[in-house]
Enzyme design. Sequence first.
Site, PDB file in Angstrom:
ATOM      1  N   SER A  70       0.854  -1.187   0.000  1.00 53.65           N
ATOM      2  CA  SER A  70       0.000   0.000   0.000  1.00 53.65           C
ATOM      3  C   SER A  70       0.887   1.233   0.000  1.00 53.65           C
ATOM      4  O   SER A  70       2.014   1.200   0.525  1.00 53.65           O
ATOM      5  CB  SER A  70      -0.903   0.015   1.241  1.00 53.65           C
ATOM      6  OG  SER A  70      -1.505   1.290   1.434  1.00 53.65           O
ATOM      7  N   TYR A 100      -2.115  -1.207  10.273  1.00 54.97           N
ATOM      8  CA  TYR A 100      -2.307  -1.544   8.860  1.00 54.97           C
ATOM      9  C   TYR A 100      -1.122  -1.063   8.029  1.00 54.97           C
ATOM     10  O   TYR A 100      -0.529  -1.825   7.257  1.00 54.97           O
ATOM     11  CB  TYR A 100      -3.604  -0.935   8.334  1.00 54.97           C
ATOM     12  CG  TYR A 100      -3.832  -1.185   6.870  1.00 54.97           C
ATOM     13  CD1 TYR A 100      -4.341  -2.400   6.428  1.00 54.97           C
ATOM     14  CD2 TYR A 100      -3.538  -0.209   5.914  1.00 54.97           C
ATOM     15  CE1 TYR A 100      -4.538  -2.647   5.076  1.00 54.97           C
ATOM     16  CE2 TYR A 100      -3.729  -0.445   4.566  1.00 54.97           C
ATOM     17  CZ  TYR A 100      -4.239  -1.660   4.147  1.00 54.97           C
ATOM     18  OH  TYR A 100      -4.425  -1.892   2.807  1.00 54.97           O
TER      19      TYR A 100
END
Length: 262
Positions: A140, A153
């Site tokens: 990400s 995350y």
Amino acid sequence: MNTPKQVALITGASAGIGATYADRLARRGYALVLVARDTARLEALAARLRETFDATIEIAPADLTKEEDLARIEQRLQSGDVTLLVNNAGMSLKGSVLENGPDALARIIALNVTAPTRLAAAAAKSFVQRGSGAIINLSSVLALAPEMFEGVYSGTKAYLLNLSQAMAAQLGPRGVHVQAVLPGATRTEIWEKAGRDVSEFPPGFLMEVDAMVDAALVGFDRRETVTIPPLPDEGQFLAMQQARLAMAPNLSRSEVPARYRS
């Protein structure tokens, strides 16, 4: 002499990014092994891909946070026919570390870190023996911007970026290509599961999943190690990489530098 068929194993394949990779790879002639928890969705996707592309599809329902399921997918990777692993399965948290207990934290680490690490290792061992193969790890952009979101995350995604870059350096000379894909905000179910309303995002912030995967595959075809689909100026990332590498000779020294001497 017939060329052996390319076989891709895709985790988190039932929807979103994983299902889109399945569509694009089936279009390219890959046989697919689709891994996810939702058997009904996997069966529906497999039926569509068989009808549309006459694709060879195997479904492998699995919860990768469970040891017995993860071990079974590791064994599938080691069977010798898989040529591409797409490590896509992942999750986010609802809230930060302040709103989540030990079970939620253990689950995100199991799915976002432990599972892709073990699967990448299993695939790498098989691919090195063969002298060819590829691994795509879905990271990400938050790996590069930890302040923008909750740190668990983004931390798991930074780990996948680190793992991918290390594996690329180690395995590239042995015939194995490793790519880390760093999507920005992409229109998938992960937002709803994390309790976020995508309608609140500003215009131009959210990329459609088809566009993201198509861009990632362009990077894959170019044999990029790191692909950032939303980044307009590749030079920004390359400059960051060069600055990081320039620090390398000074990251371990016998003496404390002057700025830390009292």
